[in-house]
Design a protein around this motif. Structure first.
Motif, PDB file in Angstrom:
ATOM      1  N   ARG A   3       0.834  -1.197   0.000  1.00  0.00           N
ATOM      2  CA  ARG A   3       0.000   0.000   0.000  1.00  0.00           C
ATOM      3  C   ARG A   3       0.874   1.255   0.000  1.00  0.00           C
ATOM      4  O   ARG A   3       0.615   2.198  -0.737  1.00  0.00           O
ATOM      5  CB  ARG A   3      -0.926  -0.008   1.214  1.00  0.00           C
ATOM      6  CG  ARG A   3      -1.840   1.161   1.267  1.00  0.00           C
ATOM      7  CD  ARG A   3      -2.823   1.004   2.438  1.00  0.00           C
ATOM      8  NE  ARG A   3      -3.648   2.147   2.537  1.00  0.00           N
ATOM      9  CZ  ARG A   3      -3.458   3.142   3.398  1.00  0.00           C
ATOM     10  NH1 ARG A   3      -2.468   3.067   4.269  1.00  0.00           N
ATOM     11  NH2 ARG A   3      -4.252   4.173   3.433  1.00  0.00           N
ATOM     12  N   TRP A   4       1.920   1.265   0.828  1.00  0.00           N
ATOM     13  CA  TRP A   4       2.806   2.422   0.893  1.00  0.00           C
ATOM     14  C   TRP A   4       3.504   2.629  -0.446  1.00  0.00           C
ATOM     15  O   TRP A   4       3.612   3.751  -0.932  1.00  0.00           O
ATOM     16  CB  TRP A   4       3.848   2.241   2.003  1.00  0.00           C
ATOM     17  CG  TRP A   4       4.740   3.414   2.140  1.00  0.00           C
ATOM     18  CD1 TRP A   4       4.499   4.551   2.842  1.00  0.00           C
ATOM     19  CD2 TRP A   4       6.033   3.586   1.545  1.00  0.00           C
ATOM     20  NE1 TRP A   4       5.558   5.416   2.723  1.00  0.00           N
ATOM     21  CE2 TRP A   4       6.512   4.848   1.933  1.00  0.00           C
ATOM     22  CE3 TRP A   4       6.830   2.793   0.728  1.00  0.00           C
ATOM     23  CZ2 TRP A   4       7.746   5.334   1.529  1.00  0.00           C
ATOM     24  CZ3 TRP A   4       8.057   3.282   0.324  1.00  0.00           C
ATOM     25  CH2 TRP A   4       8.505   4.535   0.729  1.00  0.00           C
ATOM     26  N   VAL A  62      15.116  11.837  -3.398  1.00  0.00           N
ATOM     27  CA  VAL A  62      15.743  10.515  -3.271  1.00  0.00           C
ATOM     28  C   VAL A  62      16.024  10.160  -1.802  1.00  0.00           C
ATOM     29  O   VAL A  62      15.642   9.080  -1.348  1.00  0.00           O
ATOM     30  CB  VAL A  62      17.007  10.413  -4.152  1.00  0.00           C
ATOM     31  CG1 VAL A  62      17.767   9.140  -3.877  1.00  0.00           C
ATOM     32  CG2 VAL A  62      16.621  10.506  -5.620  1.00  0.00           C
ATOM     33  N   PRO A  63      16.634  11.042  -0.998  1.00  0.00           N
ATOM     34  CA  PRO A  63      16.792  10.702   0.424  1.00  0.00           C
ATOM     35  C   PRO A  63      15.456  10.557   1.149  1.00  0.00           C
ATOM     36  O   PRO A  63      15.318   9.732   2.053  1.00  0.00           O
ATOM     37  CB  PRO A  63      17.595  11.875   0.988  1.00  0.00           C
ATOM     38  CG  PRO A  63      18.292  12.463  -0.164  1.00  0.00           C
ATOM     39  CD  PRO A  63      17.381  12.263  -1.327  1.00  0.00           C
ATOM     40  N   ALA A  64      14.454  11.363   0.747  1.00  0.00           N
ATOM     41  CA  ALA A  64      13.134  11.243   1.376  1.00  0.00           C
ATOM     42  C   ALA A  64      12.502   9.894   1.059  1.00  0.00           C
ATOM     43  O   ALA A  64      11.882   9.261   1.932  1.00  0.00           O
ATOM     44  CB  ALA A  64      12.228  12.375   0.905  1.00  0.00           C
ATOM     45  N   GLY A  68      11.789   7.246   3.910  1.00  0.00           N
ATOM     46  CA  GLY A  68      10.415   6.780   4.098  1.00  0.00           C
ATOM     47  C   GLY A  68      10.306   5.270   4.015  1.00  0.00           C
ATOM     48  O   GLY A  68       9.592   4.635   4.799  1.00  0.00           O
ATOM     49  N   PHE A  69      11.023   4.673   3.100  1.00  0.00           N
ATOM     50  CA  PHE A  69      11.005   3.229   2.937  1.00  0.00           C
ATOM     51  C   PHE A  69      11.588   2.534   4.164  1.00  0.00           C
ATOM     52  O   PHE A  69      10.989   1.612   4.722  1.00  0.00           O
ATOM     53  CB  PHE A  69      11.792   2.851   1.681  1.00  0.00           C
ATOM     54  CG  PHE A  69      11.798   1.390   1.375  1.00  0.00           C
ATOM     55  CD1 PHE A  69      10.680   0.778   0.854  1.00  0.00           C
ATOM     56  CD2 PHE A  69      12.926   0.617   1.606  1.00  0.00           C
ATOM     57  CE1 PHE A  69      10.676  -0.571   0.565  1.00  0.00           C
ATOM     58  CE2 PHE A  69      12.941  -0.723   1.326  1.00  0.00           C
ATOM     59  CZ  PHE A  69      11.809  -1.327   0.807  1.00  0.00           C
ATOM     60  N   VAL A  70      12.742   3.007   4.621  1.00  0.00           N
ATOM     61  CA  VAL A  70      13.378   2.404   5.795  1.00  0.00           C
ATOM     62  C   VAL A  70      12.545   2.662   7.055  1.00  0.00           C
ATOM     63  O   VAL A  70      12.376   1.773   7.888  1.00  0.00           O
ATOM     64  CB  VAL A  70      14.823   2.939   5.963  1.00  0.00           C
ATOM     65  CG1 VAL A  70      15.424   2.516   7.283  1.00  0.00           C
ATOM     66  CG2 VAL A  70      15.688   2.452   4.812  1.00  0.00           C
ATOM     67  N   GLY A  71      11.997   3.856   7.177  1.00  0.00           N
ATOM     68  CA  GLY A  71      11.145   4.165   8.317  1.00  0.00           C
ATOM     69  C   GLY A  71       9.913   3.284   8.372  1.00  0.00           C
ATOM     70  O   GLY A  71       9.490   2.843   9.446  1.00  0.00           O
ATOM     71  N   VAL A  74      11.043  -0.189   9.574  1.00  0.00           N
ATOM     72  CA  VAL A  74      11.344  -0.191  11.010  1.00  0.00           C
ATOM     73  C   VAL A  74      10.050  -0.141  11.822  1.00  0.00           C
ATOM     74  O   VAL A  74       9.900  -0.851  12.818  1.00  0.00           O
ATOM     75  CB  VAL A  74      12.284   0.985  11.361  1.00  0.00           C
ATOM     76  CG1 VAL A  74      12.384   1.194  12.859  1.00  0.00           C
ATOM     77  CG2 VAL A  74      13.657   0.752  10.764  1.00  0.00           C
ATOM     78  N   THR A  75       9.101   0.680  11.404  1.00  0.00           N
ATOM     79  CA  THR A  75       7.820   0.768  12.101  1.00  0.00           C
ATOM     80  C   THR A  75       7.094  -0.566  12.073  1.00  0.00           C
ATOM     81  O   THR A  75       6.505  -0.981  13.085  1.00  0.00           O
ATOM     82  CB  THR A  75       6.947   1.855  11.460  1.00  0.00           C
ATOM     83  OG1 THR A  75       7.647   3.092  11.516  1.00  0.00           O
ATOM     84  CG2 THR A  75       5.624   1.995  12.169  1.00  0.00           C
ATOM     85  N   GLN A  76       7.121  -1.256  10.961  1.00  0.00           N
ATOM     86  CA  GLN A  76       6.468  -2.558  10.872  1.00  0.00           C
ATOM     87  C   GLN A  76       7.111  -3.558  11.818  1.00  0.00           C
ATOM     88  O   GLN A  76       6.420  -4.353  12.466  1.00  0.00           O
ATOM     89  CB  GLN A  76       6.519  -3.086   9.435  1.00  0.00           C
ATOM     90  CG  GLN A  76       5.666  -2.310   8.475  1.00  0.00           C
ATOM     91  CD  GLN A  76       4.205  -2.385   8.844  1.00  0.00           C
ATOM     92  OE1 GLN A  76       3.688  -3.382   9.297  1.00  0.00           O
ATOM     93  NE2 GLN A  76       3.513  -1.271   8.666  1.00  0.00           N
TER      94      GLN A  76
END
Length: 106
Positions: A3-4, A62-64, A68-71, A74-76
């Motif tokens: 979804r993300w 690109v850093p965002a 966002g992907f790594v965040g 980690v949240t999951q």
């Protein structure tokens, strides 16, 4: 995760790819890559408007996207370890709040 990727990341990634393709066809593919990763200055490119857009996008988006992907990952992982039944947590708290039992004396 899916979804993300579909709702948040895909539109930005498509815009970045379109901008890269436009700049690659106008200024050359090596030049577009160098602008995207910040090796070359956009002021030295043939078409400055496209070079500036690609350079700023590479600097900010690109850093965002990576953050966002790594965040999200980690949240999951944190959420999967936090999921405990409320009753289990409350019973542990009740047990910890009771006074310690004394062993029978002689």
């Amino acid at each position: 995760m899916h979804r993300w990727l579909l709702l948040r990341a895909l539109p930005g990634l498509l815009a970045l790819c379109a901008l890269f393709i436009v700049d690659g066809t106008v200024d050359g593919w090596v030049g577009a890559y160098n602008l995207l990763v910040g090796i070359d200055s956009p002021g030295e490119a043939k078409t400055k408007w496209c070079a500036w857009l690609l350079s700023v996008t590479g600097w900010a988006a690109v850093p965002a996207f990576i953050g966002g992907f790594v965040g999200y990952l980690v949240t999951q992982q944190i959420d999967s370890h936090r999921q405990q039944d409320v009753e289990v947590i409350l019973s542990e708290l009740r047990r910890a709040s009771l006074p310690a039992q004394q062993p029978p004396g002689p």
